[in-house]
Scaffold this motif. Structure first.
Motif, PDB file in Angstrom:
ATOM      1  N   GLU A  18       0.820  -1.218   0.000  1.00  0.00           N
ATOM      2  CA  GLU A  18       0.000   0.000   0.000  1.00  0.00           C
ATOM      3  C   GLU A  18       0.853   1.267   0.000  1.00  0.00           C
ATOM      4  O   GLU A  18       0.461   2.285  -0.551  1.00  0.00           O
ATOM      5  CB  GLU A  18      -0.929  -0.015   1.224  1.00  0.00           C
ATOM      6  CG  GLU A  18      -1.734   1.232   1.421  1.00  0.00           C
ATOM      7  CD  GLU A  18      -2.816   1.425   0.382  1.00  0.00           C
ATOM      8  OE1 GLU A  18      -3.191   2.583   0.135  1.00  0.00           O
ATOM      9  OE2 GLU A  18      -3.281   0.428  -0.195  1.00  0.00           O
ATOM     10  N   GLY A  24      -5.713   2.800  -0.885  1.00  0.00           N
ATOM     11  CA  GLY A  24      -6.493   2.336   0.246  1.00  0.00           C
ATOM     12  C   GLY A  24      -6.966   0.903   0.170  1.00  0.00           C
ATOM     13  O   GLY A  24      -7.166   0.258   1.190  1.00  0.00           O
ATOM     14  N   ILE A  28      -6.659  -1.859   3.186  1.00  0.00           N
ATOM     15  CA  ILE A  28      -7.866  -2.415   3.800  1.00  0.00           C
ATOM     16  C   ILE A  28      -7.842  -3.935   3.724  1.00  0.00           C
ATOM     17  O   ILE A  28      -8.149  -4.629   4.709  1.00  0.00           O
ATOM     18  CB  ILE A  28      -9.124  -1.847   3.127  1.00  0.00           C
ATOM     19  CG1 ILE A  28      -9.268  -0.365   3.482  1.00  0.00           C
ATOM     20  CG2 ILE A  28     -10.374  -2.620   3.537  1.00  0.00           C
ATOM     21  CD1 ILE A  28     -10.338   0.368   2.707  1.00  0.00           C
ATOM     22  N   GLY A  31      -5.424  -5.181   6.302  1.00  0.00           N
ATOM     23  CA  GLY A  31      -6.019  -5.121   7.638  1.00  0.00           C
ATOM     24  C   GLY A  31      -7.032  -6.236   7.857  1.00  0.00           C
ATOM     25  O   GLY A  31      -7.078  -6.837   8.931  1.00  0.00           O
ATOM     26  N   LEU A  32      -7.838  -6.513   6.825  1.00  0.00           N
ATOM     27  CA  LEU A  32      -8.801  -7.618   6.939  1.00  0.00           C
ATOM     28  C   LEU A  32      -8.098  -8.963   7.082  1.00  0.00           C
ATOM     29  O   LEU A  32      -8.564  -9.836   7.831  1.00  0.00           O
ATOM     30  CB  LEU A  32      -9.730  -7.626   5.726  1.00  0.00           C
ATOM     31  CG  LEU A  32     -10.748  -6.479   5.660  1.00  0.00           C
ATOM     32  CD1 LEU A  32     -11.504  -6.514   4.348  1.00  0.00           C
ATOM     33  CD2 LEU A  32     -11.694  -6.528   6.843  1.00  0.00           C
TER      34      LEU A  32
END
Length: 154
Positions: A18, A24, A28, A31-32
């Motif tokens: 990223e 983004g 994301i 993070g998931l």
């Protein structure tokens, strides 16, 4: 345990990617993936094991972020995205140098901010106190950083 390490590795890799491909989506997804690793940890190892994995992932994420904040500004991409220097409170903008004491004409009505023609240049200025109508002769009384303060010429 293998799926947890795989999800954590994919999550950290996506978050690292990223930085170089902003937008983004990858962050994301990373993070998931990290949340997925924690959930799998809770399912496989219960409350204590899941919490341990969650804390470890949080600490690794924090350590990675701190390292990134220290290293990123020194990279080629980081140098292009960050400022090399800053203005201190006493510095002036280059286009404002040497304006103090010069005379000019209000190009627009100063209410109190507007434009003025000073030394053949159109400059953003601020009136010291009153509104000044367009076409009124003015004098520069102060330059405070990027702020050029003027008043009506007496």
């Amino acid at each position: 345990m293998g799926i947890i390490l795989l999800l954590a590795g994919v999550g950290f890799t996506l978050m690292l990617t990223e930085m170089f491909l902003p937008g983004g989506v990858l962050g994301i997804l990373g993070g998931l993936a990290l949340i997925g690793a924690a959930v799998v940890g809770y399912v496989n190892f219960g409350m204590a094991g899941g919490t341990l994995i969650l804390v470890a992932l949080g600490m690794l994420t924090l350590a990675g972020f701190c390292t990134w904040m220290k290293v990123f500004p020194r990279t080629a991409v980081g140098r292009r995205l960050t400022l090399a220097s800053s203005l201190s409170s006493g510095d002036t903008m280059p286009e404002s140098d040497g304006l103090a004491g010069l005379e000019g004409v209000a190009a627009t009505t100063l209410r109190p901010a507007g434009k003025a023609l000073i030394a053949g240049r159109r400059i953003d200025v601020v009136a010291e106190a009153d509104f000044i109508e367009a076409g009124t002769p003015i004098v520069v009384i102060a330059v405070e950083g990027a702020r050029v303060v003027v008043r009506k010429k007496i």
